[in-house]
Write a protein that holds these residues in place. Structure first.
Motif, PDB file in Angstrom:
ATOM      1  N   ALA A 190       0.714  -1.049  -0.165  1.00  0.00           N
ATOM      2  CA  ALA A 190       0.089  -0.208  -0.194  1.00  0.00           C
ATOM      3  C   ALA A 190       0.776   1.153  -0.372  1.00  0.00           C
ATOM      4  CB  ALA A 190      -0.589  -0.166   1.300  1.00  0.00           C
ATOM      5  N   ALA A 191       2.199   0.997   0.590  1.00  0.00           N
ATOM      6  CA  ALA A 191       2.987   2.221   0.700  1.00  0.00           C
ATOM      7  C   ALA A 191       3.462   2.473  -0.697  1.00  0.00           C
ATOM      8  CB  ALA A 191       3.778   2.213   1.811  1.00  0.00           C
ATOM      9  N   ASP A 192       3.725   2.033  -1.336  1.00  0.00           N
ATOM     10  CA  ASP A 192       4.233   2.162  -2.896  1.00  0.00           C
ATOM     11  C   ASP A 192       2.877   2.348  -4.024  1.00  0.00           C
ATOM     12  OD1 ASP A 192       6.381   2.499  -4.881  1.00  0.00           O
ATOM     13  OD2 ASP A 192       5.939   0.097  -5.782  1.00  0.00           O
ATOM     14  N   SER A 193       1.790   1.868  -3.457  1.00  0.00           N
ATOM     15  CA  SER A 193       1.014   1.813  -4.583  1.00  0.00           C
ATOM     16  C   SER A 193      -0.221   3.393  -4.733  1.00  0.00           C
ATOM     17  CB  SER A 193      -0.273   1.059  -4.755  1.00  0.00           C
ATOM     18  OG  SER A 193       0.407  -0.451  -4.157  1.00  0.00           O
ATOM     19  N   THR A 194      -0.505   3.721  -6.275  1.00  0.00           N
ATOM     20  CA  THR A 194      -1.506   4.575  -5.992  1.00  0.00           C
ATOM     21  C   THR A 194      -2.300   4.191  -7.450  1.00  0.00           C
ATOM     22  OG1 THR A 194       0.667   5.885  -6.319  1.00  0.00           O
ATOM     23  CG2 THR A 194      -1.700   6.651  -7.772  1.00  0.00           C
ATOM     24  N   LEU A 195      -3.933   4.433  -6.982  1.00  0.00           N
ATOM     25  CA  LEU A 195      -4.923   3.825  -8.016  1.00  0.00           C
ATOM     26  C   LEU A 195      -5.423   4.473  -8.945  1.00  0.00           C
ATOM     27  CD1 LEU A 195      -6.914   2.056  -8.511  1.00  0.00           C
ATOM     28  CD2 LEU A 195      -8.100   2.544  -6.905  1.00  0.00           C
ATOM     29  N   LEU A 196      -5.383   4.514 -10.021  1.00  0.00           N
ATOM     30  CA  LEU A 196      -5.263   5.510 -11.838  1.00  0.00           C
ATOM     31  C   LEU A 196      -6.523   4.432 -12.084  1.00  0.00           C
ATOM     32  CD1 LEU A 196      -4.527   7.454 -13.035  1.00  0.00           C
ATOM     33  CD2 LEU A 196      -2.997   5.709 -13.942  1.00  0.00           C
ATOM     34  N   ILE A 197      -7.831   5.838 -11.957  1.00  0.00           N
ATOM     35  CA  ILE A 197      -8.980   5.291 -12.572  1.00  0.00           C
ATOM     36  C   ILE A 197      -8.712   5.715 -13.529  1.00  0.00           C
ATOM     37  CG2 ILE A 197     -10.765   5.374 -12.458  1.00  0.00           C
ATOM     38  CD1 ILE A 197     -10.050   3.847  -9.896  1.00  0.00           C
ATOM     39  N   VAL A 198      -9.073   5.283 -15.418  1.00  0.00           N
ATOM     40  CA  VAL A 198      -8.556   6.044 -16.806  1.00  0.00           C
ATOM     41  C   VAL A 198      -9.996   6.337 -17.244  1.00  0.00           C
ATOM     42  CG1 VAL A 198      -7.623   5.282 -19.186  1.00  0.00           C
ATOM     43  CG2 VAL A 198      -6.215   4.964 -16.684  1.00  0.00           C
ATOM     44  N   ASP A 199     -10.316   7.726 -17.163  1.00  0.00           N
ATOM     45  CA  ASP A 199     -11.901   7.528 -18.087  1.00  0.00           C
ATOM     46  C   ASP A 199     -13.118   7.285 -18.277  1.00  0.00           C
ATOM     47  OD1 ASP A 199      -9.340   8.848 -19.764  1.00  0.00           O
ATOM     48  OD2 ASP A 199      -9.842   7.691 -21.026  1.00  0.00           O
ATOM     49  N   MET A 200     -13.198   6.485 -16.591  1.00  0.00           N
ATOM     50  CA  MET A 200     -14.978   6.440 -15.700  1.00  0.00           C
ATOM     51  C   MET A 200     -15.682   7.103 -16.267  1.00  0.00           C
ATOM     52  SD  MET A 200     -14.262   3.237 -13.690  1.00  0.00           S
ATOM     53  CE  MET A 200     -14.813   1.876 -14.094  1.00  0.00           C
ATOM     54  N   GLN A 201     -15.810   7.971 -17.594  1.00  0.00           N
ATOM     55  CA  GLN A 201     -16.633   9.503 -17.564  1.00  0.00           C
ATOM     56  C   GLN A 201     -17.852   8.952 -17.976  1.00  0.00           C
ATOM     57  OE1 GLN A 201     -12.796  10.292 -19.647  1.00  0.00           O
ATOM     58  NE2 GLN A 201     -13.849  12.026 -19.111  1.00  0.00           N
ATOM     59  N   GLU A 202     -18.931   9.668 -17.666  1.00  0.00           N
ATOM     60  CA  GLU A 202     -20.411   9.695 -17.873  1.00  0.00           C
ATOM     61  C   GLU A 202     -20.438   9.464 -19.510  1.00  0.00           C
ATOM     62  OE1 GLU A 202     -21.513  13.961 -14.352  1.00  0.00           O
ATOM     63  OE2 GLU A 202     -20.540  14.367 -16.671  1.00  0.00           O
ATOM     64  N   GLU A 220       3.841  12.166 -15.391  1.00  0.00           N
ATOM     65  CA  GLU A 220       4.197  11.609 -14.538  1.00  0.00           C
ATOM     66  C   GLU A 220       4.735  12.477 -13.506  1.00  0.00           C
ATOM     67  OE1 GLU A 220       8.342   8.895 -14.505  1.00  0.00           O
ATOM     68  OE2 GLU A 220       8.483  10.659 -15.498  1.00  0.00           O
ATOM     69  N   ALA A 221       4.745  13.838 -13.117  1.00  0.00           N
ATOM     70  CA  ALA A 221       5.143  14.925 -12.553  1.00  0.00           C
ATOM     71  C   ALA A 221       3.781  14.858 -11.602  1.00  0.00           C
ATOM     72  CB  ALA A 221       5.351  16.095 -12.843  1.00  0.00           C
ATOM     73  N   TRP A 222       2.449  14.196 -12.264  1.00  0.00           N
ATOM     74  CA  TRP A 222       1.090  15.131 -11.940  1.00  0.00           C
ATOM     75  C   TRP A 222       0.428  13.445 -10.676  1.00  0.00           C
ATOM     76  CZ3 TRP A 222      -3.085  11.362 -13.098  1.00  0.00           C
ATOM     77  CH2 TRP A 222      -4.249  11.447 -12.516  1.00  0.00           C
ATOM     78  N   LEU A 223       1.594  13.001 -11.065  1.00  0.00           N
ATOM     79  CA  LEU A 223       1.386  11.682 -10.364  1.00  0.00           C
ATOM     80  C   LEU A 223       1.927  12.088  -8.780  1.00  0.00           C
ATOM     81  CD1 LEU A 223       1.930   8.397 -12.634  1.00  0.00           C
ATOM     82  CD2 LEU A 223       0.152   9.441 -11.908  1.00  0.00           C
ATOM     83  N   PRO A 224       0.665  10.858  -7.670  1.00  0.00           N
ATOM     84  CA  PRO A 224       1.998  11.217  -6.334  1.00  0.00           C
ATOM     85  C   PRO A 224       3.312  10.415  -6.652  1.00  0.00           C
ATOM     86  CG  PRO A 224      -0.471  10.128  -6.470  1.00  0.00           C
ATOM     87  CD  PRO A 224       0.450  10.060  -8.153  1.00  0.00           C
ATOM     88  N   PRO A 225       4.200  11.234  -5.662  1.00  0.00           N
ATOM     89  CA  PRO A 225       5.540  10.434  -5.887  1.00  0.00           C
ATOM     90  C   PRO A 225       5.556   9.845  -5.331  1.00  0.00           C
ATOM     91  CG  PRO A 225       4.965  13.066  -4.320  1.00  0.00           C
ATOM     92  CD  PRO A 225       3.758  12.172  -4.549  1.00  0.00           C
ATOM     93  N   ALA A 226       7.276   8.964  -5.222  1.00  0.00           N
ATOM     94  CA  ALA A 226       7.698   8.213  -4.918  1.00  0.00           C
ATOM     95  C   ALA A 226       6.852   7.114  -4.281  1.00  0.00           C
ATOM     96  CB  ALA A 226       8.032   8.767  -3.535  1.00  0.00           C
ATOM     97  N   ARG A 227       5.334   6.388  -5.552  1.00  0.00           N
ATOM     98  CA  ARG A 227       5.237   5.106  -5.057  1.00  0.00           C
ATOM     99  C   ARG A 227       5.375   4.670  -6.798  1.00  0.00           C
ATOM    100  NH1 ARG A 227       0.972   5.026  -1.394  1.00  0.00           N
ATOM    101  NH2 ARG A 227       0.850   6.202  -0.244  1.00  0.00           N
ATOM    102  N   ARG A 228       5.841   3.711  -7.382  1.00  0.00           N
ATOM    103  CA  ARG A 228       6.147   3.066  -8.467  1.00  0.00           C
ATOM    104  C   ARG A 228       5.071   1.900  -8.778  1.00  0.00           C
ATOM    105  NH1 ARG A 228       8.889   6.693 -11.177  1.00  0.00           N
ATOM    106  NH2 ARG A 228       9.099   4.716 -12.822  1.00  0.00           N
ATOM    107  N   THR A 229       4.238   1.636  -8.209  1.00  0.00           N
ATOM    108  CA  THR A 229       3.389   1.145  -8.245  1.00  0.00           C
ATOM    109  C   THR A 229       1.775   1.528  -8.874  1.00  0.00           C
ATOM    110  OG1 THR A 229       4.360  -1.056  -7.508  1.00  0.00           O
ATOM    111  CG2 THR A 229       1.884  -0.994  -8.017  1.00  0.00           C
ATOM    112  N   ILE A 230       1.230   1.133 -10.202  1.00  0.00           N
ATOM    113  CA  ILE A 230       0.354   1.933 -10.427  1.00  0.00           C
ATOM    114  C   ILE A 230      -0.920   0.818 -10.795  1.00  0.00           C
ATOM    115  CG2 ILE A 230      -0.591   3.261 -11.279  1.00  0.00           C
ATOM    116  CD1 ILE A 230       1.267   4.569  -9.926  1.00  0.00           C
TER     117      ILE A 230
END
Length: 177
Positions: free
Chosen positions: A5-17, A86-96
Motif C-alpha cells: 500500500a505504501a508504494d501504490s497509487t490507484l489510477l482510474i482511466v476515463d470512467m466518464q459519464e 508523470e509529475a502529476w502522479l503522487p511522488p515516491a510510489r512506483r506501483t500504479i
C-alpha cells in the motif's frame, strides 16, 4: 510480487459519464472500481483519475468521483504521453494500479507507457471495461503480454492489508462482502 500500500497509487482511466452507456457491463466494472477506490482511501493509497476530452465525455462518474483526489485532463489515448502526467502522479510510489474504460485503448496504452517509464503497472481487470467483451479480452491479453501484472480488485485490497490484524480489515471486508 505482492502489492504494498505504501508504494501504490490507484489510477482510474476515463470512467466518464458519457462513455458509460457504451461500455459492456459498465455498471459492474464501475461498482468494482468504486469499492476498490473506497478501500484504497481507507488504506491510504492515493486515488487519481484521468478524463479524456471531458468536454465531450463528461466528468468521472458518480459516486466514483467522491474517492478521487486529483483529476488529470488528457487528449492522448495514453495518459503518459500528456505533458506533465508523470509529475502529476503522487511522488515516491512506483506501483500504479490501473482500472478504467476502454481497456483495449486508453487503459492499454497508459499501462504500456507506465511500463516504459519503469513503473510497476498493474491492470485491475474486473474494474475495467470496453464497448465489446472481445475488446476487453484482447486488451487483457495484450496488457499481460506487455509485462504488466493482472489482478482483481479484491486481490489488491487484501495484498494492501497483508493481515487480518490490519486496523482497517473489518472496514475493507465490508466493501467486498
Amino acid at each position: 510480487m505482492l502489492l504494498n500500500a505504501a508504494d501504490s497509487t490507484l489510477l482510474i482511466v476515463d470512467m466518464q459519464e458519457r462513455l458509460q452507456p457504451a461500455i459492456s457491463q459498465a455498471m459492474e466494472s464501475a461498482a468494482v472500481a468504486h469499492k476498490l477506490a473506497q478501500g484504497a482511501r481507507l488504506l491510504d493509497v492515493p486515488v487519481v483519475a484521468t478524463q479524456h476530452s471531458s468536454a465531450a465525455l463528461g466528468k468521472t462518474i458518480a459516486p466514483l468521483c467522491e474517492s478521487v483526489q486529483s483529476v488529470f485532463q488528457k487528449r492522448h489515448f495514453s495518459a503518459v504521453r500528456e505533458p506533465g502526467f508523470e509529475a502529476w502522479l503522487p511522488p515516491a510510489r512506483r506501483t500504479i494500479l490501473v482500472a478504467g474504460w476502454e481497456a483495449h485503448v486508453c487503459v492499454l496504452q497508459t499501462i504500456v507507457g507506465l511500463l516504459e517509464l519503469n513503473y510497476h503497472a498493474v491492470f485491475v481487470t474486473d474494474a475495467a471495461g470496453s464497448r465489446r467483451p472481445a475488446d476487453h479480452y484482447a486488451g487483457l491479453r495484450r496488457i499481460r503480454a506487455s509485462g504488466a501484472t493482472v489482478i482483481t480488485a479484491e486481490m489488491a485490497l487484501f495484498e494492501w492489508m497483508e493481515t487480518c490484524d490490519h486496523p482497517r480489515f473489518r472496514d475493507v471486508l465490508q466493501l467486498v462482502k
